[in-house]
Design an enzyme around this catalytic site. Structure first.
Site, PDB file in Angstrom:
ATOM      1  N   HIS A   1       3.957   7.235   3.521  1.00  0.00           N
ATOM      2  CA  HIS A   1       4.811   6.093   3.355  1.00  0.00           C
ATOM      3  C   HIS A   1       4.454   5.274   2.234  1.00  0.00           C
ATOM      4  CE1 HIS A   1       1.621   4.487   6.175  1.00  0.00           C
ATOM      5  NE2 HIS A   1       2.166   3.412   5.417  1.00  0.00           N
TER       6      HIS A   1
ATOM      7  N   GLN B   1      -3.852   3.782   1.231  1.00  0.00           N
ATOM      8  CA  GLN B   1      -4.192   3.827   2.723  1.00  0.00           C
ATOM      9  C   GLN B   1      -4.484   5.087   3.062  1.00  0.00           C
ATOM     10  OE1 GLN B   1      -1.191   3.023   5.901  1.00  0.00           O
ATOM     11  NE2 GLN B   1      -2.351   1.309   6.774  1.00  0.00           N
TER      12      GLN B   1
ATOM     13  N   GLU C   1      -7.884   5.184  10.105  1.00  0.00           N
ATOM     14  CA  GLU C   1      -7.408   4.632   8.887  1.00  0.00           C
ATOM     15  C   GLU C   1      -8.467   4.150   7.977  1.00  0.00           C
ATOM     16  OE1 GLU C   1      -4.186   1.552   9.702  1.00  0.00           O
ATOM     17  OE2 GLU C   1      -5.426   0.721   8.222  1.00  0.00           O
TER      18      GLU C   1
ATOM     19  N   GLU D   1       7.833   0.783   4.874  1.00  0.00           N
ATOM     20  CA  GLU D   1       6.916  -0.164   5.857  1.00  0.00           C
ATOM     21  C   GLU D   1       7.149  -1.610   5.386  1.00  0.00           C
ATOM     22  OE1 GLU D   1       2.711   1.229   6.738  1.00  0.00           O
ATOM     23  OE2 GLU D   1       2.316  -1.032   7.286  1.00  0.00           O
TER      24      GLU D   1
ATOM     25  N   HIS E   1       0.779  -1.376  -0.036  1.00  0.00           N
ATOM     26  CA  HIS E   1       0.016  -0.083  -0.066  1.00  0.00           C
ATOM     27  C   HIS E   1       0.989   1.174   0.144  1.00  0.00           C
ATOM     28  CE1 HIS E   1       0.304  -0.640   4.731  1.00  0.00           C
ATOM     29  NE2 HIS E   1       0.452   0.699   4.512  1.00  0.00           N
TER      30      HIS E   1
END
Ligand code: MC0
Length: 146
Positions: free
Chosen positions: A89, A65, A49, A139, A13
């Protein structure tokens, strides 16, 4: 061209920092015809989220996301104050997050988590320091799905 194994299986994502989650859900749904497949509050990460699925037609795919901070002093709250709304991110899918953490840490990249944490949709996650990855907060995600 030969297709070999890579450390990452997919872009899982892209996380977008936003001030108003519902407003951005409407924007992304209308612009790109995406559907919200999960909504969560993650107290540990300080976010509210939504995951919007981008299907690959084969039962997989990736997500956008959308992240709204729960407090101003959370990672996303601080990011919004410093940089404003936008890409926060990029998350890469790995088969085993603990293994990937060790492997990447051995290359001198700082881990922001000592152990895997709870991420969206039942995943196990860990973050890498953006300063060691060309300015990109990265991530690692071990998805609950196969
Ligand atoms: C900060 N920096 C970034 C950045 N955030 N660079 C690229 N992308 C980002 N998102 C840069 C700053 O500009 C600064 O650079 C330097 O990193 C230090 O930042 P800071 O403003 O002083 O803030 P810190 O040090 O308090 O925290 C930054 C850090 C933190 C990345 C270490 O946000 C963190 O630990 N993040 C990991 C957890 C997280 O982000 N959780 C929210 C998503 P200069 O050059 O100005 O010194 S949770 C999530 O996404 C979960 C739910 C999921 O996916 O399942």
């Amino acid at each position: 061209m030969e297709v070999g194994h890579t450390m990452f299986m997919r872009i899982d994502h892209v996380g977008i920092a936003c001030r108003d989650l519902d407003e951005k859900i409407r924007l992304f749904s209308e612009l790109f015809e995406l559907t919200v497949v999960a909504r969560e509050v993650n107290e540990e990460q300080g976010v509210k989220e939504a995951m919007l699925h981008i299907a690959d037609g084969e039962g997989g795919g990736s997500y956008i996301q959308l992240l709204e901070p729960l407090t101003e002093d959370s990672p996303v709250g601080k990011f919004l104050a410093k940089r404003g709304e936008g890409v926060h991110h990029v998350a890469f899918g790995v088969p085993d997050v603990a293994e990937a953490m060790d492997k990447i840490n051995e290359k001198g990249v700082r881990l922001l988590d000592e152990r895997p944490r709870h991420g969206s949709m039942g995943s196990q996650i860990a973050f890498l320091h953006p300063k060691d990855v060309g300015g990109m907060l990265t991530e690692l995600v071990q998805a609950a799905r196969p």
